[in-house]
Design a protein around this motif. Structure first.
Motif, PDB file in Angstrom:
ATOM      1  N   ARG A  65       0.832  -1.203   0.000  1.00 48.13           N
ATOM      2  CA  ARG A  65       0.000   0.000   0.000  1.00 48.13           C
ATOM      3  C   ARG A  65       0.867   1.255   0.000  1.00 48.13           C
ATOM      4  NH1 ARG A  65      -4.030  -1.789   5.008  1.00 48.13           N
ATOM      5  NH2 ARG A  65      -4.744  -3.791   4.091  1.00 48.13           N
ATOM      6  N   LYS A  79       1.865   5.015  -5.929  1.00 48.92           N
ATOM      7  CA  LYS A  79       1.140   5.863  -6.876  1.00 48.92           C
ATOM      8  C   LYS A  79       1.319   5.239  -8.258  1.00 48.92           C
ATOM      9  CE  LYS A  79       0.186   8.819  -3.607  1.00 48.92           C
ATOM     10  NZ  LYS A  79      -1.190   8.930  -3.063  1.00 48.92           N
ATOM     11  N   ASP A 114      -3.329   2.358  -6.328  1.00 55.15           N
ATOM     12  CA  ASP A 114      -2.441   2.640  -5.201  1.00 55.15           C
ATOM     13  C   ASP A 114      -2.111   1.400  -4.380  1.00 55.15           C
ATOM     14  OD1 ASP A 114      -4.905   2.198  -4.147  1.00 55.15           O
ATOM     15  OD2 ASP A 114      -5.034   4.076  -3.011  1.00 55.15           O
ATOM     16  N   GLU A 115      -2.296   0.223  -4.972  1.00 49.30           N
ATOM     17  CA  GLU A 115      -2.067  -0.997  -4.205  1.00 49.30           C
ATOM     18  C   GLU A 115      -1.751  -2.163  -5.142  1.00 49.30           C
ATOM     19  OE1 GLU A 115      -4.468  -2.469  -0.504  1.00 49.30           O
ATOM     20  OE2 GLU A 115      -5.464  -3.277  -2.274  1.00 49.30           O
TER      21      GLU A 115
END
Length: 231
Positions: free
Chosen positions: A173, A176, A214-215
């Motif tokens: 996590r 970007k 984003d993960e």
């Protein structure tokens, strides 16, 4: 028959181009490593002569850029090569993940990288894995997420790992990932050479990888805890 022959010739030509490209990539990587040595020498000379901080930062960024390009070329060559899994029964996935957390928070140019916060569940996570290849896969994804984030002081990414029935779920996590280039079009939606290599390794173990903005998430099959007998 003509169509089949044309297809075969096309496939052979593509294969030849691929082999030639890999050879060029290998040679370029060696040249970049040579340039990195010169840049490292220059950085040490600037430091010893107490040159301006700005000049030292420029050289540090140059070294980091060369190092990153060399890593990406290495990942490309590794991705193109067939995998040879050397599985060991009852390999501890927790130990593999903990080794990833020991990666330094500075790159080869001395620039600060986002730190990695590790959150791992206290549960048995054993499986029939090739430990060395999984370390490579986890390092590749961690590198991808780190490279997607600005290197501001105090920046942190996190890796969360927990057991879900007969599989381990790993979540990186804080990245970007939309800002990164899309080098490959993968079914997992990741698209870069680092995650493509990692996905190839994880999928060879019967797992899978999925990317969001984003993960990055990965799943790996685990052995039944009752099957593990400590020797």
């Amino acid at each position: 028959m003509i169509h089949a022959t044309a297809q075969a010739m096309g496939s052979t030509a593509i294969e030849e181009v691929g082999h030639a490209t890999l050879q060029i990539v290998h040679d370029l990587k060696n040249q970049l490593n040579g340039l990195k040595l010169y840049a490292t020498f220059l950085r040490k000379r600037l430091e010893s002569q107490n040159k301006a901080t700005e000049e030292q930062e420029i050289v540090a960024k140059l070294i980091a850029g060369l190092d990153n390009a060399a890593r990406e070329m290495t990942a490309l060559v590794r991705f193109a090569q067939p995998l040879e899994l050397r599985r060991s029964r009852h390999t501890d996935l927790r130990k593999i993940i903990l080794s990833v957390a020991e990666v330094p928070n500075r790159d080869s140019g001395g620039l600060e990288l986002p730190s990695l916060a590790l959150h791992i569940e206290d549960a048995a996570m054993f499986g029939e894995f090739d430990g060395a290849l999984l370390v490579e896969a986890f390092n590749a994804i961690t590198t991808e997420v780190r490279n997607s984030v600005s290197t501001k002081a105090g920046q942190t990414i996190s890796l969360h790992v927990h057991r879900e029935a007969d599989q381990a779920r790993c979540e990186w996590r804080g990245g970007k990932l939309k800002s990164r280039y899309q080098a490959l079009n993968n079914s997992n939606g990741c698209g870069t050479i680092y995650t493509a290599l990692a996905a190839k390794i994880i999928e060879a173990h019967g797992g899978r990888v999925k990317c969001d903005a984003d993960e990055i998430r990965a799943w790996l099959p685990l052995a039944n805890p009752n099957e593990f007998i400590e020797s």
